[in-house]
Design an enzyme around this catalytic site. Structure first.
Site, PDB file in Angstrom:
ATOM      1  CG  HIS A 170      -2.158  -0.644   1.248  1.00  0.00           C
ATOM      2  ND1 HIS A 170      -2.682  -1.264   2.359  1.00  0.00           N
ATOM      3  CD2 HIS A 170      -3.075  -0.804   0.242  1.00  0.00           C
ATOM      4  CE1 HIS A 170      -3.870  -1.787   2.043  1.00  0.00           C
ATOM      5  NE2 HIS A 170      -4.130  -1.536   0.777  1.00  0.00           N
ATOM      6  CB  CYS A 264      -2.847   0.436   8.590  1.00  0.00           C
ATOM      7  SG  CYS A 264      -1.431   0.189   7.524  1.00  0.00           S
TER       8      CYS A 264
HETATM    9  N1  ARG Z   1      -3.896  -7.117   6.399  1.00  0.00           N
HETATM   10  C1  ARG Z   1      -4.288  -5.895   5.757  1.00  0.00           C
HETATM   11  C2  ARG Z   1      -4.181  -6.043   4.266  1.00  0.00           C
HETATM   12  O1  ARG Z   1      -3.237  -6.622   3.800  1.00  0.00           O
HETATM   13  C3  ARG Z   1      -3.457  -4.771   6.257  1.00  0.00           C
HETATM   14  C4  ARG Z   1      -3.911  -3.443   5.726  1.00  0.00           C
HETATM   15  C5  ARG Z   1      -3.055  -2.327   6.196  1.00  0.00           C
HETATM   16  N2  ARG Z   1      -3.599  -1.075   5.841  1.00  0.00           N
HETATM   17  C6  ARG Z   1      -2.931  -0.072   5.269  1.00  0.00           C
HETATM   18  N3  ARG Z   1      -3.538   1.057   5.142  1.00  0.00           N
HETATM   19  N4  ARG Z   1      -1.738  -0.224   4.773  1.00  0.00           N
HETATM   20  O2  ARG Z   1      -5.027  -5.590   3.530  1.00  0.00           O
END
Ligand code: ARG
Length: 271
Positions: A170, A264
């Protein structure tokens, strides 16, 4: 100068690692590597308290059983000028989160624009507003088609940036806004062309090391002065101090097992 912010968070009451959709989760999903949900809740409460102690408003959305990643509120939407662009997750396991957050936004008086059914859009996970632009990550989750929808809906130019390292799946794991004008980022997470775009747009950026990025240091939240940051990102913390920011270390190590950190867990509601 710091600006009081409105944050939306979700308690990790049902937090767990039951599927692996990023490299951080692969280890934690192994048998015998159980997640400590109580520890995750305690760490999350520290974050909420740190925001409140610094004058920010924190609202919460009710967690839903069976949605172990719902704590990662950033992914639910991008909210700018009171306009909410909703989410559509790549992983089928996470798709039901969108409706839960949409209900919160509607109850709070916002309309929510849904992404087109064939688009993937993971909200602030891949969309970072700064300097009158929306920096828009792609490569792993959010699709370029969603970037175009965001631009059309908000009337703000999106700048597409290609992510190339699966540990930084991300945009918000590799870059955060220090204030309304500047960012901190880890160049190694981006394609060569995207790196050049970032160099041109932000010549004064804080450039972080891989170690600080792997410590989730770029998954920080800044109010313009206080930077809520992972304590292990020691090099970044020193750079922030040198630039006059006030680092506020908050440890979310248990949530990192799912590949998540401070940003996150934080949806900023910008009215
Ligand atoms: N386990 C989640 C995923 O892989 C973690 C998300 C983390 N969120 C972020 N904004 N980076 O989607």
């Amino acid at each position: 100068m710091p600006r009081p912010r409105r944050y939306l968070c979700c308690e990790p009451r049902y937090f767990d690692v039951r599927y692996a959709i990023n490299p951080w989760m692969t280890e934690a999903a192994r048998p015998g590597a159980e997640v400590d949900t109580d520890l995750a809740i305690a760490q999350w409460r520290t974050l909420v308290q740190a925001y409140r102690d610094h004058g920010h408003t924190v609202e919460t959305v009710e967690p839903v059983p069976g949605l172990p990643d719902m704590v990662f509120a950033a992914n639910a939407a991008l909210t700018l000028d009171g306009r909410v662009f909703g989410s559509r997750f790549l992983a089928p396991e996470r798709r039901p989160e969108s409706a839960a957050y949409t209900s919160w936004f509607k109850a709070a008086g916002f309309d929510v624009q849904e992404p087109e059914p064939e688009s993937v859009c993971e909200g602030e996970g891949d969309l970072v507003p700064v300097r009158g632009l929306v920096l828009a990550g792609t490569g792993f989750r959010t699709t370029p088609e969603a970037h175009r929808e965001v631009q059309e809906f908000l009337g703000v130019p999106t700048v597409g940036l290609r992510l190339v390292d699966p540990y930084f799946y991300h945009l918000d794991t590799a870059l955060f806004a220090l204030d309304d004008e500047n960012v901190a980022y880890y160049p190694g997470a981006f394609s060569p062309g995207s790196r050049e775009v970032l160099r041109r747009l932000f010549p004064d950026a804080i450039v972080a090391t891989r170690d600080d990025a792997m410590a989730f240091g770029l998954n920080s939240v800044s109010d313009g002065r206080h930077v809520f940051v992972a304590p292990d990102a020691t090099g970044l913390i020193r750079q922030l101090e040198r630039r006059g920011y006030r680092p506020v270390p908050v440890d979310l190590s248990e949530l990192r097992r799912a590949g998540g950190g401070i940003k996150c867990c934080t949806q900023e509601v910008r009215s």
